[in-house]
Design a protein around this motif. Structure first.
Motif, short mmCIF file in Angstrom:
data_model
loop_
_atom_site.label_atom_id
_atom_site.label_comp_id
_atom_site.label_asym_id
_atom_site.label_seq_id
_atom_site.Cartn_x
_atom_site.Cartn_y
_atom_site.Cartn_z
N VAL A 6 0.52 -1.12 0.08
CA VAL A 6 -0.30 -0.20 -0.05
C VAL A 6 0.80 1.33 0.08
O VAL A 6 0.98 1.77 -0.62
CB VAL A 6 -0.90 0.22 1.24
CG1 VAL A 6 -2.04 1.07 1.39
CG2 VAL A 6 -1.52 -1.43 1.36
N LEU A 7 1.86 1.70 1.08
CA LEU A 7 2.89 2.58 0.92
C LEU A 7 4.22 2.33 0.69
O LEU A 7 4.72 1.32 0.82
CB LEU A 7 2.78 2.90 1.98
CG LEU A 7 1.05 3.68 2.35
CD1 LEU A 7 1.64 3.44 4.60
CD2 LEU A 7 0.80 4.60 2.40
N PRO A 8 4.83 3.53 -0.28
CA PRO A 8 6.28 3.53 -0.43
C PRO A 8 7.06 3.13 1.04
O PRO A 8 6.95 2.93 1.74
CB PRO A 8 6.34 4.62 -1.06
CG PRO A 8 5.39 5.55 -1.30
CD PRO A 8 3.98 4.79 -0.75
N LYS A 9 8.33 2.19 0.25
CA LYS A 9 8.89 1.54 1.25
C LYS A 9 9.32 3.09 1.74
O LYS A 9 9.75 2.67 3.14
CB LYS A 9 10.06 0.62 0.62
CG LYS A 9 11.55 0.17 1.08
CD LYS A 9 12.23 -0.86 0.34
CE LYS A 9 13.15 -1.02 1.44
NZ LYS A 9 13.89 -0.92 2.80
N LYS A 10 10.14 3.95 1.59
CA LYS A 10 10.27 4.91 1.76
C LYS A 10 9.79 5.47 2.88
O LYS A 10 9.51 6.21 4.47
CB LYS A 10 10.60 6.39 0.52
CG LYS A 10 11.92 7.49 1.26
CD LYS A 10 11.86 8.43 0.13
CE LYS A 10 12.48 9.51 0.63
NZ LYS A 10 12.69 10.32 -0.44
N VAL A 11 8.72 5.23 3.11
CA VAL A 11 7.56 6.20 4.03
C VAL A 11 7.76 4.97 5.36
O VAL A 11 7.47 5.29 6.55
CB VAL A 11 5.75 6.15 3.26
CG1 VAL A 11 4.79 6.31 4.56
CG2 VAL A 11 6.10 6.96 2.53
#
Length: 191
Positions: free
Chosen positions: A182-187
């Protein structure tokens, strides 16, 4: 020389104030959206609360399942959960990743969980579950009310395409492996 020093100090403070105000320009919109989301749960308007969830989250849990989970949690006759207080601790500056803005939000909820209709064995299981999730120091049993008072430190990720309307993903460590979808790895690395 004194006047020049004071002038320089004034200019520096002005620049710092402007930079800080600019950095936090999204803060009010995110706070308003999160408050709307939590108030929707508080007033048991579950469909309205579900509309505040980031749509990509429904690739893990369907909208219908999420509605059912929230209804079972907040409209359960055997264990009445009441949201008593919301305090937003911090809102990170949004970061643009793949045409969407992401901001980490830390907040605190005070919850009251009435379990007076449950037997002693069930109360014991609930105590174990709540202290495991929120920590022993954040769960207090009020014997005279048959209820738990819970101090829940929470994190969420606010997501927006336009920086006006924000949707949320509640971040819980036990679901981090699923949130990769769902969310980018960076986040996710921030939490």
């Amino acid at each position: 020389m004194k006047i020049k020093s004071l002038l320089l100090l004034f200019v520096l403070l002005s620049c710092l104030s402007f930079a800080q105000a600019k950095a936090n320009a999204d803060n009010p919109a995110i706070r308003t959206s999160l408050t709307y989301f939590v108030n929707s749960i508080k007033t048991k308007q579950i469909d309205r609360a579900v509309s505040c969830i980031y749509p990509k989250f429904f690739s893990i849990v369907t909208k219908e399942q999420m509605t059912q989970i929230l209804n079972m949690t907040y409209n359960n006759p055997f264990m009445k959960v009441e949201v008593q207080n919301l305090q937003i601790s911090s809102v990170d500056k949004p970061e643009l990743i793949s045409s969407e803005y992401f901001s980490m939000v830390s907040y605190f909820l005070k919850l009251k969980c009435n379990v007076s209709s449950m037997n002693a064995d069930m109360k014991k299981k609930i105590t174990t579950a709540l202290t495991g999730k929120y920590g022993k120091n954040n769960v207090k049993y009020l014997a005279n009310e048959g209820a738990y008072l819970i101090n829940a430190n929470m994190k969420a990720c606010a997501v927006s395409k336009d920086r006006k309307y924000w949707k949320f993903v509640i971040l819980e460590k036990e679901y981090k492996s699923q949130l990769i979808k769902v969310l980018p790895k960076k986040v996710l690395d921030k939490f």
